[in-house]
Design an enzyme around this catalytic site. Sequence first.
Site, short mmCIF file in Angstrom:
data_model
loop_
_atom_site.label_atom_id
_atom_site.label_comp_id
_atom_site.label_asym_id
_atom_site.label_seq_id
_atom_site.Cartn_x
_atom_site.Cartn_y
_atom_site.Cartn_z
N LYS A 64 0.98 65.97 -1.75
CA LYS A 64 1.12 65.79 -0.29
C LYS A 64 2.10 66.82 0.25
CE LYS A 64 0.67 60.77 0.28
NZ LYS A 64 1.46 59.59 0.61
N HIS A 98 -24.78 53.52 -22.18
CA HIS A 98 -25.53 54.74 -22.49
C HIS A 98 -24.73 55.96 -22.07
CE1 HIS A 98 -29.12 52.32 -23.44
NE2 HIS A 98 -28.48 51.47 -22.64
N GLU A 158 -1.22 53.86 -10.44
CA GLU A 158 -0.09 54.11 -9.52
C GLU A 158 1.10 53.22 -9.85
OE1 GLU A 158 -1.16 53.96 -5.33
OE2 GLU A 158 -1.64 56.09 -5.38
O1 PA5 Z 1 -0.81 51.78 -3.10
C1 PA5 Z 1 -0.37 52.51 -2.24
O2 PA5 Z 1 0.68 52.25 -1.63
C2 PA5 Z 1 -1.11 53.78 -1.85
O3 PA5 Z 1 -2.27 53.91 -2.59
C3 PA5 Z 1 -1.45 53.76 -0.36
O4 PA5 Z 1 -2.22 52.63 -0.09
C4 PA5 Z 1 -2.23 55.00 0.06
O5 PA5 Z 1 -1.48 56.15 -0.25
C5 PA5 Z 1 -2.51 54.98 1.55
O6 PA5 Z 1 -1.33 54.88 2.29
P1 PA5 Z 1 -1.33 54.47 3.81
O7 PA5 Z 1 -1.81 53.08 3.94
O8 PA5 Z 1 0.10 54.63 4.24
O9 PA5 Z 1 -2.23 55.44 4.54
#
Ligand code: PA5
Length: 490
Positions: free
Chosen positions: A457, A349, A305
Amino acid sequence: MSPLKFDFNNMLDFNVGEKDGVTEKELEEMAPAVREAHRHLGQLLDSPGDRVNLGLEWTQLPFQDSDTVERIQALGEEIAREYENVISLGIGGSYLGLKAAQEALAPPYYNEFAPLREGRPRIYFEGNNLDPGTLTALFKNLEPEKTFVIVISKSGETTETRASFELVKQWLKRGVGEEYGRQIFAVTDPESGTLRKIVDEERKKDEARFRDLPLLRGVGGRYSELNMGLLHLAIIGVKIAEVLEGAKAMAERCREESLSRNPAYLYAVLQTILYRKKGKSIAVMMPFSETLKSTADWYSQLLAESLGKKYARKITVSAEGLENWEMDKKRIVNIGRTPVACRGTNDLHSIHQNNAEGENNKTITFIRVENFKEDLSIPPFAGFLSDKKYSELLKLAQEATEWALGREKRPNCTIVMPEITPFSWGELLFFFEMATAFEGELLKVNAFDQPGVEGYKNYMYYKLHKPGVSEAIEKEIINHPLQKKERFIL
Ligand code: PA5
């Protein structure tokens, strides 16, 4: 004292050859980029406004004040005394750090055996998928009056967490009646978001309902284990202060500009050279401990991410001197190494075959543990395995894997943990966070947003008729239908 050690020898040309390893000259050539990245990062870290606006406030988490930490520790103890089960709802950054902590720092099979838990609750992670099976199993088998619920969401909008929270609330309410809100705890944004609104409304009705811990501003989900994960650590009996001490020790090491003293910088620089110059676009994370597998999963999210980005970062500076980072829509870069989480010896493995002989397009990061809390000796008369310690075999397997990969000219490196403790795990976490942030600087992308997650989303929100979906998104979805030709569905 920071006991984590980093062995980068096998990423260098003298062990894996010039074609697949980094030369001293290539390291030297990175000096200007390192200097600039260090200067820029340092300038941002010195500016509280930039830290909050850009999502760098996580760098301050190791230095949280001890009163807050003690309060959370006591709160966790209170919940642990009163309940047999905790359901923790959250996804992505609101889940993976907690899961990693539990596996690394609680005893193996914590949920299964009461003596291992020492009277503490079992922890069930939910809200991290939309598979109806797992939550149904909990509803059928847990007793609501013995179950505490922690919902973690910065935005409160995330579909998986929201949907599961609605179901869990209904289940609790049915089981314990109107007072169900006293068994709910929220970890969310201090000011905004749907979950914050719910918390504030419920609290107006009854102070004991929907108690909450606010998340710090400027800390993104995947960098927030040392914030949103603290209550969970306290519930499972981990000393939060020790984890923070470890993170602090690493933060101190990571202040240095010199690559020979800053392991996070050196990791980021070596990975960047291997990625950009030698085509190593896959990042295999391979701890040699079953209890660090979820830490590898957490790192996968952190890397994917943070650095997997379509656009380069465009920096503008406001009149007040604060930076603003935008996506430079004129510069499509489609950049970022692809993480693969696995573990030794299990995956020797499995994935290892490809690591050793498949395309030479990856680096492998091992985490090696020197001492285990428990050990086993193989009985005598077991041939060449007689009297050998389990941990000895594990370490030998890691050494053997290094050798086997080196022989095939596969760059790899090893992080050595003397033992898995709250301190060393805190160090490890901060190391990966800083290495990722620095890699983001070298790649010139925004390591603290995740715009690519929005596509799926938006599509879901559009199909679910969620209010607020913009016309532009609607148009984009209508104009880009996926074709489903019958002849390609067999
Ligand atoms: O790293 C991030 O910001 C994302 O992975 C969020 O943690 C994830 O989308 C969850 O978001 P939220 O805490 O708003 O539900």
